[in-house]
Design a protein around this motif. Structure first.
Motif, mmCIF file in Angstrom:
data_model
loop_
_atom_site.group_PDB
_atom_site.id
_atom_site.type_symbol
_atom_site.label_atom_id
_atom_site.label_comp_id
_atom_site.label_asym_id
_atom_site.label_seq_id
_atom_site.Cartn_x
_atom_site.Cartn_y
_atom_site.Cartn_z
ATOM 1 N N PRO A 124 0.451 3.561 1.018
ATOM 2 C CA PRO A 124 -0.266 2.323 0.675
ATOM 3 C C PRO A 124 -0.052 1.884 -0.772
ATOM 4 O O PRO A 124 -0.289 0.721 -1.104
ATOM 5 C CB PRO A 124 -1.738 2.694 0.923
ATOM 6 C CG PRO A 124 -1.691 3.864 1.844
ATOM 7 C CD PRO A 124 -0.450 4.618 1.479
ATOM 8 N N ARG A 125 0.414 2.802 -1.639
ATOM 9 C CA ARG A 125 0.647 2.448 -3.045
ATOM 10 C C ARG A 125 2.061 1.922 -3.281
ATOM 11 O O ARG A 125 2.415 1.571 -4.412
ATOM 12 C CB ARG A 125 0.433 3.675 -3.944
ATOM 13 C CG ARG A 125 -0.994 4.207 -3.955
ATOM 14 C CD ARG A 125 -1.146 5.366 -4.933
ATOM 15 N NE ARG A 125 -1.052 4.948 -6.319
ATOM 16 C CZ ARG A 125 0.006 5.112 -7.103
ATOM 17 N NH1 ARG A 125 1.117 5.682 -6.622
ATOM 18 N NH2 ARG A 125 0.004 4.713 -8.358
ATOM 19 N N LEU A 126 2.858 1.843 -2.257
ATOM 20 C CA LEU A 126 4.257 1.468 -2.418
ATOM 21 C C LEU A 126 4.405 -0.005 -2.826
ATOM 22 O O LEU A 126 3.799 -0.891 -2.232
ATOM 23 C CB LEU A 126 5.014 1.705 -1.113
ATOM 24 C CG LEU A 126 6.524 1.450 -1.155
ATOM 25 C CD1 LEU A 126 7.223 2.471 -2.055
ATOM 26 C CD2 LEU A 126 7.119 1.490 0.260
ATOM 27 N N ILE A 127 5.224 -0.228 -3.846
ATOM 28 C CA ILE A 127 5.645 -1.589 -4.202
ATOM 29 C C ILE A 127 6.943 -1.863 -3.443
ATOM 30 O O ILE A 127 7.949 -1.187 -3.656
ATOM 31 C CB ILE A 127 5.877 -1.718 -5.719
ATOM 32 C CG1 ILE A 127 4.570 -1.475 -6.476
ATOM 33 C CG2 ILE A 127 6.457 -3.083 -6.072
ATOM 34 C CD1 ILE A 127 4.763 -1.267 -7.972
ATOM 35 N N TYR A 128 6.894 -2.822 -2.549
ATOM 36 C CA TYR A 128 8.028 -3.136 -1.674
ATOM 37 C C TYR A 128 8.629 -4.449 -2.162
ATOM 38 O O TYR A 128 8.005 -5.515 -2.056
ATOM 39 C CB TYR A 128 7.531 -3.262 -0.243
ATOM 40 C CG TYR A 128 8.605 -3.369 0.833
ATOM 41 C CD1 TYR A 128 8.823 -2.323 1.722
ATOM 42 C CD2 TYR A 128 9.365 -4.531 0.984
ATOM 43 C CE1 TYR A 128 9.775 -2.421 2.741
ATOM 44 C CE2 TYR A 128 10.313 -4.640 1.984
ATOM 45 C CZ TYR A 128 10.524 -3.586 2.862
ATOM 46 O OH TYR A 128 11.463 -3.696 3.857
ATOM 47 N N VAL A 129 9.848 -4.395 -2.723
ATOM 48 C CA VAL A 129 10.487 -5.575 -3.303
ATOM 49 C C VAL A 129 11.659 -5.991 -2.415
ATOM 50 O O VAL A 129 12.654 -5.269 -2.307
ATOM 51 C CB VAL A 129 10.964 -5.305 -4.742
ATOM 52 C CG1 VAL A 129 11.536 -6.580 -5.356
ATOM 53 C CG2 VAL A 129 9.813 -4.771 -5.597
#
Length: 396
Positions: A124-129
């Motif tokens: 849930p903390r993932l930054i998905y770019v």
């Protein structure tokens, strides 16, 4: 055992893990900068590797100059993402990551289980770019994009045609890829700050076409800024002048910009035209010069054609008018490799072969940056990363 975190200790992004599923130029350019800041960037590659590995001359297969200069300081993990066991490994890698960056097509990502909805369930903390060619909400969503295509679509060849010989041309560098790549870097940095505050990640889209169009229009929205004017009136007259180019001298070329009122008065008195400065209103204000931009630039061109390059370099510098030589690419590389500049440096691979590389140009006083190690060979760090990040062996 030395890990990426210990190697990068003290650097701004030390301890940050970035899973890099990008290829070609824009994504790799951005993630290399993040690696220079100290992030542990793991480049995910299929068995055939990034297509840029084969572009240009080689000292060894798969290690061409474009690839070498976009992937230094990273680690390469080679996995066949079509295999179910590889997908499980990537899911676990995403769980161990802070940032996931990709420019794969959305349909392919979903098919492989690498879409945002799937990966955020693992972390849930993932930054998905997601690096898109075109914005998802727009009419061109999902279409492929390359630098030449984007240059054309944002009007750069047309601007070159207006400013030069009437023939549309691309700029001879990957200006769209690298400009938008810089947006990717600042986006990731801002997202990391937000992640630290909110303790959760988010999905971020960086669209290439719309971002580059906005970048270009910062200079060329022009009269269209005022909504009552027709959009056809857009454009920056100074930038579009056919005379905005290096000036020919008696024996070569010179780059100079006579820009402010002080510059213009100094230049015109230097060339013996002080009386013209006193009486000709075209030269005496920025507004008037812009109205008559071709005429005033043509005036500079005619005067600079009367003396040699070395003479003008000295005279204009003495008059505090911005001036520079106009080097060929080889001369530029040689000058930037000097100790005084330090932008270009030399390094060796494990077999003792020499290369030229590019150093970080921003100077940090307490935590100075350095160019990353040699770009990785395909799959060079697969076992190392899987063991270090997840405590598992390579699946294939």
């Amino acid at each position: 055992m030395t890990t990426a975190a210990t190697r990068n200790a003290g650097l701004p992004l030390s301890g940050i893990r970035i899973l890099d599923l990008t290829s070609v130029i824009m994504g790799p350019f951005a993630t290399q900068m993040l690696a220079e800041y100290g992030a542990d960037v793991v480049k995910l590659e299929p068995p055939e590797g990034d297509i840029m590995r084969e572009m240009g001359p080689h000292l060894e297969p798969g290690m061409g100059p474009v690839y070498l200069n976009l992937n230094r300081g990273k680690r390469s993990v080679c996995l066949d993402l079509k295999q179910p066991e590889s997908r499980e490994v990537i899911a676990r890698a995403a769980q161990a990551s802070d940032v996931f960056v990709t420019n794969m097509r959305k349909k392919a990502l979903a098919k492989l289980g690498l879409d945002w909805d799937t990966l955020r369930r693992h972390n849930p903390r993932l930054i998905y770019v997601f690096l898109a060619g075109f914005a998802e909400h727009g009419p061109d969503a999902g279409k492929p994009a390359y630098d030449d295509l984007i240059q054309g679509m944002v009007g750069l060849p047309g601007l070159v045609a207006r400013a030069a010989d009437g023939r549309p041309r691309y700029l001879p560098l990957n200006i769209a890829d690298k400009t938008v790549g810089l947006y990717v870097v600042q986006t990731v940095l801002a997202a990391l700050l937000q992640q630290r505050r909110a303790e959760q990640g988010q999905y971020i889209e960086v669209p290439m076409y719309e971002t580059m169009a906005s970048f270009m229009l910062g200079d060329h929205l022009g009269a269209a800024t005022f909504a009552a004017n027709d959009a056809a009136q857009a454009g920056n007259p100074r930038l579009l002048s056919a005379y905005r180019r290096p000036y020919r001298t008696v024996d070569g070329w010179i780059c100079t910009i006579v820009y402010t009122d002080r510059h213009w008065e100094s230049f015109m008195r230097l060339v013996g035209d002080g009386e013209l400065w006193d009486r000709d209103a075209r030269f005496r204000s920025m507004a008037n010069r812009t109205k008559h931009i071709d005429a005033v630039y043509a005036y500079v061109e005619s005067r600079l054609a009367t003396r040699g390059t070395a003479t003008w370099l000295q005279l204009l510098a003495d008059a505090d008018i911005p001036v520079a030589a106009c080097p060929e690419i080889g001369e530029l590389i040689d000058s930037l490799e000097s100790a005084e500049r330090g932008v270009v440096h030399r390094y060796q691979d494990a077999e003792g072969r020499w290369y030229r590389g590019l150093s970080p140009t921003v100077q940090w006083t307490r935590t100075p940056l350095a160019a990353g190690a040699m770009a990785p060979r395909l799959g060079e760090h697969t076992d190392e990363v899987l063991r270090e990040w997840m405590g598992v062996a390579a699946p294939l």
